[in-house]
Design an enzyme around this catalytic site. Structure first.
Site, mmCIF file in Angstrom:
data_model
loop_
_atom_site.group_PDB
_atom_site.id
_atom_site.type_symbol
_atom_site.label_atom_id
_atom_site.label_comp_id
_atom_site.label_asym_id
_atom_site.label_seq_id
_atom_site.Cartn_x
_atom_site.Cartn_y
_atom_site.Cartn_z
ATOM 1 N N SER A 234 0.800 -1.224 0.000
ATOM 2 C CA SER A 234 0.000 0.000 0.000
ATOM 3 C C SER A 234 0.831 1.270 0.000
ATOM 4 C CB SER A 234 -0.927 0.009 1.223
ATOM 5 O OG SER A 234 -0.178 -0.025 2.426
ATOM 6 N N HIS A 262 -5.295 -4.218 -0.864
ATOM 7 C CA HIS A 262 -5.208 -3.349 -2.039
ATOM 8 C C HIS A 262 -5.076 -4.133 -3.341
ATOM 9 C CE1 HIS A 262 -4.829 0.513 0.116
ATOM 10 N NE2 HIS A 262 -4.272 -0.234 1.055
ATOM 11 N N LYS A 294 -12.422 -1.183 0.156
ATOM 12 C CA LYS A 294 -11.732 -0.579 -0.975
ATOM 13 C C LYS A 294 -12.499 -0.901 -2.263
ATOM 14 C CE LYS A 294 -7.543 -0.441 1.720
ATOM 15 N NZ LYS A 294 -8.198 -0.820 2.987
#
Length: 444
Positions: A234, A262, A294
């Site tokens: 990240s 991510h 996310k």
């Protein structure tokens, strides 16, 4: 004394505190408090006043440094729109590179409709832990969808991504065990390792030879061994070599945990993450972790793995057992977003193209992009924390929202601007951001 001298002294003090990190843990109360409770000598304020906590001093010093340089604090700015690439922040239109909404599903009409329908049917809370009365059909439906997406036997969803790592690592490992963390591991993994009580070793980033050599020497001293990595880092935007990690963990009879927070939506032709991108059977990895906040436009975390692992965590992970069940609108949002991602790979391809375009343009402009591989995350390396804050503020004034990552999030001399790319960024937005960043850094 010139006006520059206090600034210089303050900045030097700030940098010194960043370099000497946590050398005085919680002070020594025996030395600073005077005497224990019950004696005549009074306690120092540090013993009971939050404002005097040793770890609070660097925070106050950082704010004073920013104020002395007429810089606004770059964090907690008030966003007045949704997470779109073009949004409004503190009354100003901005092109934002600070959102995890990688595929733009937060604003998808199906996702919003699913959340509203779930509220109408189930209400806004489960009002109990799943163990004692909060189990609902939508929990099982989401978990089945997550397991099918990841290609594992089962999955477990929790209400916090950060707590998912803490609860899972803390439940699986103890003082007889060993955890090897990549040096760029997320705080949630680091904290999970700490609370487990296991021996912790920090591996140089993506250094598989170091892991191999270390385990050759110490493996037999420990009951369980966990190797923890991220699918897409990240802070740096690079990925690990999954095939090498699988070979390592197999050779040393260790567990492998991949944090896909991510990576979901950002890696692989259809967004399924590192295993798809690497062409590796996901079942050879013991623990897949991910977040719902996310790509899946919701909130919470999940673990995918074998049926035995999930059954164990359902009974032993405190972040699951002692926490309320995931709320209906959050579960419905995540499952709907996942279904859309699997149905329509076009946003995944658009995100991949945007990631490559940003990296190519940034490198052509002479920007230092660190380890980025051109996925959804690219840093622009600055070095000094205050310089990174200056750059972020200057970009904000130009209508570009890119946040600085400064100490203690990264080592002091590794401060950077971090750009999150989404499927909704246009080539024009990307070009404008790169050009503005190059101009700002040249001015600095």
């Amino acid at each position: 004394m010139t006006s520059a001298s206090p600034h210089a002294a303050l900045l030097q003090q700030l940098r010194s505190q960043a370099t000497v990190r946590d050398q005085a843990p919680a002070s020594t109360l025996a030395e600073t408090s005077g005497a224990p409770v019950g004696n005549s000598a009074p306690l120092s304020k540090e013993a009971y006043d939050f404002g005097e906590l040793p770890d609070y001093r660097p925070i106050k010093l950082q704010r004073a440094a920013l104020a002395s340089l007429d810089l606004d604090h770059p964090f907690f700015r008030l966003g007045e729109g949704d997470s779109a690439a073009a949004t409004q922040i503190e009354g100003e239109p901005q092109i934002s590179f600070a959102s995890y909404d990688y595929l733009g599903l937060n604003r998808h009409p199906e996702v919003r409709s699913a959340a509203k329908a779930a509220i109408d049917h189930w209400g806004v809370s489960t009002s109990a832990s799943r163990l004692v009365g909060g189990e609902r059909p939508y929990h099982r439906s989401l978990e089945r969808a997550l397991a099918d997406m990841q290609g594992t036997e089962a999955a477990l969803a929790m209400v916090s991504g950060h707590a998912t790592n803490l609860a899972t690592i803390g439940a699986l490992l103890g003082p007889k065990d060993l955890i090897i963390l990549d040096q760029f591991s997320h705080n949630s993994v680091v904290e999970g390792a700490r609370i487990s009580g296991a021996t912790r070793l920090i591996a140089p980033h993506n250094d598989y030879g170091w892991i191999d050599d270390t385990l050759r020497q110490v493996r037999e001293q420990h009951r369980h061994v966990l190797i923890a990595v991220e699918g897409l880092y990240s802070m740096d935007g690079d990925t690990p070599d999954l095939a090498e990690l699988v070979a390592l963990k197999t050779r040393h009879r260790a567990w492998l945990m991949v944090d896909e927070a991510h990576a979901l939506g950002c890696l692989g032709a259809t967004g399924r993450g590192l295993a798809e991108a690497a062409g590796i059977d996901p079942t050879v990895v013991e623990i897949w972790m991910g977040t719902l906040s996310k790509t899946l436009a919701s909130c919470g975390g999940y673990i995918c793995g074998s049926a035995a692992l999930i059954d164990y965590l359902r009974a032993r992970a405190p972040g699951f057992v002692y926490s309320v069940g995931l709320a209906a609108p959050l579960a419905a949002t995540a499952e709907t977003a996942l279904r859309i991602m699997q149905r329509d790979p076009e946003p995944v391809a658009r995100l991949a193209a945007n990631g490559r375009l940003f990296l190519d343009r940034a490198r052509a402009a002479g920007l230092d992009t660190g380890l980025s591989e051109g996925h959804a995350i690219t840093p622009v390396m600055i070095g000094d924390s205050l310089r990174a804050v200056r750059a972020s503020e200057a970009l904000f004034a130009k209508g570009i929202n890119a946040l600085p990552i400064i100490h203690p999030g990264v080592p002091e001399r590794s401060a950077r601007l971090r750009f999150f790319l989404t499927a909704d960024h246009t080539p024009e937005m990307i070009n404008a951001a790169v050009q503005a960043t190059a101009e700002v850094l040249a001015d600095l």
